[in-house]
Design a protein around this motif. Structure first.
Motif, PDB file in Angstrom:
ATOM      1  N   VAL A 146      37.866  49.741  32.029  1.00 11.19           N
ATOM      2  CA  VAL A 146      39.271  49.737  31.609  1.00 11.19           C
ATOM      3  C   VAL A 146      39.926  51.044  32.060  1.00 11.19           C
ATOM      4  N   GLY A 147      41.242  51.029  32.150  1.00 17.26           N
ATOM      5  CA  GLY A 147      41.969  52.232  32.527  1.00 17.26           C
ATOM      6  C   GLY A 147      42.782  52.042  33.789  1.00 17.26           C
ATOM      7  N   LYS A 148      43.437  53.107  34.206  1.00 13.36           N
ATOM      8  CA  LYS A 148      44.313  53.048  35.385  1.00 13.36           C
ATOM      9  C   LYS A 148      43.555  52.667  36.649  1.00 13.36           C
ATOM     10  N   GLU A 149      42.272  53.001  36.717  1.00 14.11           N
ATOM     11  CA  GLU A 149      41.475  52.689  37.917  1.00 14.11           C
ATOM     12  C   GLU A 149      41.318  51.189  38.136  1.00 14.11           C
ATOM     13  N   THR A 150      41.550  50.391  37.094  1.00 12.89           N
ATOM     14  CA  THR A 150      41.360  48.943  37.196  1.00 12.89           C
ATOM     15  C   THR A 150      42.647  48.192  37.550  1.00 12.89           C
ATOM     16  N   LEU A 151      43.784  48.878  37.507  1.00 11.90           N
ATOM     17  CA  LEU A 151      45.056  48.204  37.784  1.00 11.90           C
ATOM     18  C   LEU A 151      45.082  47.656  39.211  1.00 11.90           C
ATOM     19  N   GLY A 152      45.456  46.384  39.330  1.00 11.54           N
ATOM     20  CA  GLY A 152      45.535  45.737  40.632  1.00 11.54           C
ATOM     21  C   GLY A 152      44.209  45.257  41.170  1.00 11.54           C
ATOM     22  N   ARG A 153      43.130  45.456  40.431  1.00 12.22           N
ATOM     23  CA  ARG A 153      41.803  45.025  40.876  1.00 12.22           C
ATOM     24  C   ARG A 153      41.463  43.670  40.275  1.00 12.22           C
ATOM     25  N   VAL A 154      40.482  42.972  40.863  1.00  6.55           N
ATOM     26  CA  VAL A 154      40.040  41.673  40.369  1.00  6.55           C
ATOM     27  C   VAL A 154      38.553  41.777  40.033  1.00  6.55           C
ATOM     28  N   PHE A 155      38.195  41.310  38.813  1.00  8.05           N
ATOM     29  CA  PHE A 155      36.824  41.418  38.321  1.00  8.05           C
ATOM     30  C   PHE A 155      36.292  40.051  37.902  1.00  8.05           C
ATOM     31  N   ASN A 156      34.968  39.924  37.898  1.00  4.58           N
ATOM     32  CA  ASN A 156      34.359  38.728  37.323  1.00  4.58           C
ATOM     33  C   ASN A 156      34.156  38.954  35.829  1.00  4.58           C
ATOM     34  N   VAL A 157      33.559  37.995  35.150  1.00  7.42           N
ATOM     35  CA  VAL A 157      33.406  38.068  33.698  1.00  7.42           C
ATOM     36  C   VAL A 157      32.503  39.224  33.261  1.00  7.42           C
ATOM     37  N   LEU A 158      31.703  39.763  34.159  1.00  7.53           N
ATOM     38  CA  LEU A 158      30.803  40.866  33.831  1.00  7.53           C
ATOM     39  C   LEU A 158      31.414  42.233  34.136  1.00  7.53           C
ATOM     40  N   GLY A 159      32.663  42.253  34.613  1.00  7.37           N
ATOM     41  CA  GLY A 159      33.318  43.514  34.928  1.00  7.37           C
ATOM     42  C   GLY A 159      32.967  44.057  36.292  1.00  7.37           C
ATOM     43  N   GLU A 160      32.402  43.222  37.152  1.00  5.39           N
ATOM     44  CA  GLU A 160      32.069  43.637  38.516  1.00  5.39           C
ATOM     45  C   GLU A 160      33.248  43.309  39.435  1.00  5.39           C
ATOM     46  N   PRO A 161      33.652  44.244  40.301  1.00  4.30           N
ATOM     47  CA  PRO A 161      34.781  43.964  41.193  1.00  4.30           C
ATOM     48  C   PRO A 161      34.428  42.876  42.198  1.00  4.30           C
ATOM     49  N   ILE A 162      35.366  41.936  42.406  1.00  2.00           N
ATOM     50  CA  ILE A 162      35.141  40.849  43.369  1.00  2.00           C
ATOM     51  C   ILE A 162      36.252  40.808  44.415  1.00  2.00           C
ATOM     52  N   ASP A 163      36.989  41.898  44.545  1.00  2.00           N
ATOM     53  CA  ASP A 163      38.117  41.934  45.470  1.00  2.00           C
ATOM     54  C   ASP A 163      37.794  42.639  46.789  1.00  2.00           C
ATOM     55  N   ARG A 164      36.553  42.989  46.998  1.00  2.00           N
ATOM     56  CA  ARG A 164      36.085  43.635  48.232  1.00  2.00           C
ATOM     57  C   ARG A 164      36.752  44.980  48.505  1.00  2.00           C
ATOM     58  N   LEU A 165      37.164  45.665  47.427  1.00  2.00           N
ATOM     59  CA  LEU A 165      37.798  46.977  47.584  1.00  2.00           C
ATOM     60  C   LEU A 165      36.863  48.115  47.170  1.00  2.00           C
ATOM     61  N   GLY A 166      35.590  47.809  47.039  1.00  2.00           N
ATOM     62  CA  GLY A 166      34.616  48.827  46.693  1.00  2.00           C
ATOM     63  C   GLY A 166      34.440  48.992  45.197  1.00  2.00           C
ATOM     64  N   PRO A 167      33.581  49.922  44.804  1.00  2.00           N
ATOM     65  CA  PRO A 167      33.309  50.135  43.379  1.00  2.00           C
ATOM     66  C   PRO A 167      34.506  50.730  42.646  1.00  2.00           C
ATOM     67  N   VAL A 168      34.515  50.537  41.342  1.00  2.00           N
ATOM     68  CA  VAL A 168      35.575  51.062  40.493  1.00  2.00           C
ATOM     69  C   VAL A 168      35.037  52.303  39.794  1.00  2.00           C
ATOM     70  N   GLU A 169      35.762  53.392  39.865  1.00  2.00           N
ATOM     71  CA  GLU A 169      35.342  54.653  39.260  1.00  2.00           C
ATOM     72  C   GLU A 169      36.006  54.849  37.905  1.00  2.00           C
ATOM     73  N   ALA A 170      35.930  53.835  37.053  1.00  2.00           N
ATOM     74  CA  ALA A 170      36.561  53.910  35.734  1.00  2.00           C
ATOM     75  C   ALA A 170      35.773  54.850  34.818  1.00  2.00           C
ATOM     76  N   GLN A 171      36.484  55.612  34.008  1.00  2.00           N
ATOM     77  CA  GLN A 171      35.861  56.551  33.083  1.00  2.00           C
ATOM     78  C   GLN A 171      35.394  55.865  31.807  1.00  2.00           C
ATOM     79  N   LYS A 172      35.985  54.698  31.505  1.00  2.00           N
ATOM     80  CA  LYS A 172      35.714  54.042  30.224  1.00  2.00           C
ATOM     81  C   LYS A 172      35.402  52.563  30.441  1.00  2.00           C
ATOM     82  N   ARG A 173      34.483  52.029  29.613  1.00  2.00           N
ATOM     83  CA  ARG A 173      34.154  50.605  29.597  1.00  2.00           C
ATOM     84  C   ARG A 173      34.292  50.105  28.162  1.00  2.00           C
ATOM     85  N   MET A 174      34.767  48.864  28.028  1.00  2.00           N
ATOM     86  CA  MET A 174      34.963  48.280  26.701  1.00  2.00           C
ATOM     87  C   MET A 174      34.330  46.884  26.662  1.00  2.00           C
ATOM     88  N   PRO A 175      33.875  46.450  25.463  1.00  2.00           N
ATOM     89  CA  PRO A 175      33.325  45.088  25.329  1.00  2.00           C
ATOM     90  C   PRO A 175      34.415  44.039  25.493  1.00  2.00           C
TER      91      PRO A 175
END
Length: 112
Positions: free
Chosen positions: A83-112
């Motif tokens: 979660v956070g600004k790093e995730t804006l505009g990105r597309v994720f699967n149900v497990l929070g893995e990016p599926i938009d082919r833009l590389g890994p997400v460097e988010a500082q925080k994760r939430m259930p």
């Protein structure tokens, strides 16, 4: 982390047996080891306690190839997503893995 075994697979529903003193909590993520050599696994979420040390889980991906006896490991917590600004505009699967082919997400925080 507790280790159990798959005892039944019916479509996306997977039943796993754990030691009596180490049952995962409801909504915990459980990693089922599909192929240790290739480091492939399937994440399931605990949905129900069935008794006799068995938990009923719902798969977050296809259960094709799952068989009884496969190792299931309780992760000790729920599925989390970045979660956070790093995730804006990105597309994720149900497990929070990016599926938009833009590389890994460097988010500082994760939430259930």
């Amino acid at each position: 982390m507790a280790e159990g075994r798959v005892v039944q697979v019916i479509g996306p529903v997977v039943d796993c047996k754990f030691p009596p003193d180490a049952l995962p909590k409801i909504l915990n993520a459980v990693r089922i080891i599909v192929d240790e050599k290739e480091n492939k696994s399937l994440i399931v979420e605990v949905a129900q306690m069935l008794g006799n040390d068995i938990v009923r889980c719902i798969a977050m991906a296809s259960t094709d190839g799952l068989v009884r006896g496969m190792k299931a490991v309780d992760t000790g917590g729920p599925i989390t997503v970045p979660v956070g600004k790093e995730t804006l505009g990105r597309v994720f699967n149900v497990l929070g893995e990016p599926i938009d082919r833009l590389g890994p997400v460097e988010a500082q925080k994760r939430m259930p």
